[in-house]
Design an enzyme around this catalytic site. Structure first.
Site, mmCIF file in Angstrom:
data_model
loop_
_atom_site.group_PDB
_atom_site.id
_atom_site.type_symbol
_atom_site.label_atom_id
_atom_site.label_comp_id
_atom_site.label_asym_id
_atom_site.label_seq_id
_atom_site.Cartn_x
_atom_site.Cartn_y
_atom_site.Cartn_z
ATOM 1 N N GLN A 241 45.797 43.464 40.975
ATOM 2 C CA GLN A 241 46.291 44.920 40.672
ATOM 3 C C GLN A 241 47.851 45.052 41.294
ATOM 4 O O GLN A 241 48.021 44.538 42.438
ATOM 5 C CB GLN A 241 45.576 45.864 41.214
ATOM 6 C CG GLN A 241 44.142 46.189 40.371
ATOM 7 C CD GLN A 241 44.272 46.705 39.160
ATOM 8 O OE1 GLN A 241 45.299 47.231 38.888
ATOM 9 N NE2 GLN A 241 43.312 46.619 38.446
ATOM 10 N N GLU B 45 34.377 36.772 32.551
ATOM 11 C CA GLU B 45 35.716 36.566 32.505
ATOM 12 C C GLU B 45 36.257 35.362 31.655
ATOM 13 O O GLU B 45 35.329 34.339 32.016
ATOM 14 C CB GLU B 45 36.375 36.479 34.012
ATOM 15 C CG GLU B 45 37.461 35.814 34.352
ATOM 16 C CD GLU B 45 38.541 36.904 33.707
ATOM 17 O OE1 GLU B 45 39.394 36.256 32.920
ATOM 18 O OE2 GLU B 45 38.371 38.194 33.724
ATOM 19 N N ASP C 29 36.751 46.446 32.522
ATOM 20 C CA ASP C 29 38.214 46.577 32.786
ATOM 21 C C ASP C 29 39.000 45.768 31.860
ATOM 22 O O ASP C 29 39.535 44.607 32.300
ATOM 23 C CB ASP C 29 38.524 46.117 34.341
ATOM 24 C CG ASP C 29 39.970 46.432 34.663
ATOM 25 O OD1 ASP C 29 40.580 46.899 33.968
ATOM 26 O OD2 ASP C 29 40.154 46.000 35.972
ATOM 27 N N CYS D 167 44.276 50.599 31.328
ATOM 28 C CA CYS D 167 45.661 50.816 31.652
ATOM 29 C C CYS D 167 46.555 51.155 30.567
ATOM 30 O O CYS D 167 47.897 51.101 30.844
ATOM 31 C CB CYS D 167 46.217 49.183 32.359
ATOM 32 S SG CYS D 167 45.937 47.826 31.198
#
Length: 419
Positions: free
Chosen positions: A254, A306, A348, A375
């Site tokens: 982040q 991931e 996310d 985002c």
């Protein structure tokens, strides 16, 4: 469509709204005009730069004739010189968050069918009016044809040879303008460790090949050899609570120094239902920050999915002493088909969102709770509409000013399955 011949025209318009992307909204001769650099309640002149759509056009600010009471002198010298780093450095912090709240609410309502009356919250600062500076712990700088460092002009390959941006934390960019021997056309990634104890945080500087130009998945980094470490090492120390990660300098973390902790606290709070949860998923899990948040909420076993094997390796190392976290490398859509049924899912996804296939896979697994991080407001809204099609309803949404001085905003939604 080639447009209506407005490109190059200078229009005088009244700004009546603010749109996602940091654009002032005006109307001229029946068309919507999006003006970069303009604020609501301003009268401006603007030059049309994109005229391809019949219903609207895009323009760049030329002059502010009547300024907003919220307009201030730009706090970012690089942006004032033309760099695209801080596109809202000319507005007070409190009004910047108000504008982001409007833009987020508009996207959620129009695209997602979700009515949201919340406000975008500051991260790591209680000051409600002064723009927040000194929040970024990693920057990426371009090297121009003369070997000088700087930031790209908005929407351009041109490099503005200016390193004095208002975003970096103290010490991150000190002395960079004097670096020599940099290969033109490359980039520098500069990072600084999170503070641990009394030790001074170390800085890392890594030179990498610049990405090829393109959009979305067509944007690729050419294979021109491994990154070159100029200062420090190839990894940077990151910390959330008592957990620590050694993350590659070029890897994802982040941007805001306090965002990972804030998001972790939100996830832990929403996932702590009081009931025992045997299995959780952390999708697009990176190095496992939100997997740790699920463990803090009492979830017994957490699987992360991931696509970046390097990030998965960091997660494996960071959770080596925690038998309740299971990092898996692979595409989210593929990995979830082999995981045990979850009680809670955290997703996310990248800026483009999760999309129909991944949302369908999550819903098919039947979790009671889904926590979705976005985002990009438009992508988040699209995903929330997809969840609604599968019987999941939004319980709450929190918006965060994770990128002060810019139009970008982060939001986290929690959804529950209809009973």
């Amino acid at each position: 469509m080639t447009g209506l011949g407005w490109v190059g025209q200078v229009l005088t318009v009244e700004i009546t709204g603010f749109a996602h992307g940091g654009l002032g909204v005006a109307r001229h001769d029946g068309r919507v005009v999006f003006v970069r650099g303009a604020l609501p309640d301003e009268r401006v002149t603007a030059r049309v730069v994109d005229d391809r759509k019949a219903a609207f056009c895009h323009a760049e600010l030329v002059e502010v004739l009547t300024p907003s009471v919220h307009r201030i002198d730009p706090v970012c010298p690089a942006a004032a010189a033309g760099a695209g780093c801080c596109d809202l450095s000319f507005v007070t912090g409190s009004h910047g968050r108000e504008l982001k709240s409007r833009a987020l609410a508009d996207q959620l309502r129009r695209i997602g069918g979700v009515d949201w009356e919340g406000v975008v919250e500051p991260i790591g600062s209680s000051d409600t009016d002064a723009p927040q500076v000194g929040w970024r712990t990693r920057v990426r700088l371009a090297v121009d044809a003369d070997g000088r460092l700087g930031y790209h002009r908005h929407g351009s390959d041109e490099v503005i040879a200016q390193t004095d941006c208002a975003q970096p934390v103290a010490g991150l960019t000190d002395g960079l303008a004097g670096l020599g021997g940099l290969r033109p056309g490359t980039e520098l990634v500069v990072s600084i460790d999170d503070a641990v104890g009394d030790a001074a945080p170390a800085r890392q500087i890594v030179q990498i090949a610049a990405p090829s130009r393109g959009r979305g998945r067509q944007r690729r980094r050419p294979r021109t050899g491994p990154p070159r470490v100029i200062e420090g090492g190839p990894t940077t120390l990151r910390r959330v609570g008592e957990r620590m990660w050694q993350v590659p300098v070029t890897g994802f973390w982040q941007a805001h120094r306090d965002a990972a902790l804030v998001y972790s606290d939100v996830v832990t709070g929403w996932a702590s239902t009081g009931a025992e949860v045997a299995v959780g998923w952390d999708l697009y899990g990176g190095v496992g920050v939100l997997a740790g948040a699920l463990r803090d909420a009492g979830v017994a076993q957490v699987w992360t999915a991931e696509g970046d094997a390097t990030a998965t390796a960091v997660a494996v190392n960071s959770f080596a002493d925690d038998s309740g976290v299971h990092p898996v490398t692979g595409s989210t859509e593929t990995v979830v088909t082999g995981l045990p049924r979850p009680g809670v899912v955290v997703a996310d996804p990248p800026r483009s969102g999760a999309g129909r296939a991944v949302v369908a896979a999550i819903c098919a697994a039947g979790p009671d709770t889904v926590i979705h991080v976005g985002c990009d407001p438009a992508a988040l809204a699209r995903d929330l509409r997809l969840f609604a099609e599968h019987g999941y309803r939004v319980r709450d949404i929190r918006g965060f000013d994770a990128f002060p001085l810019t139009h970008h905003v982060e939001a986290i939604a929690v959804l529950n399955r209809d009973r």
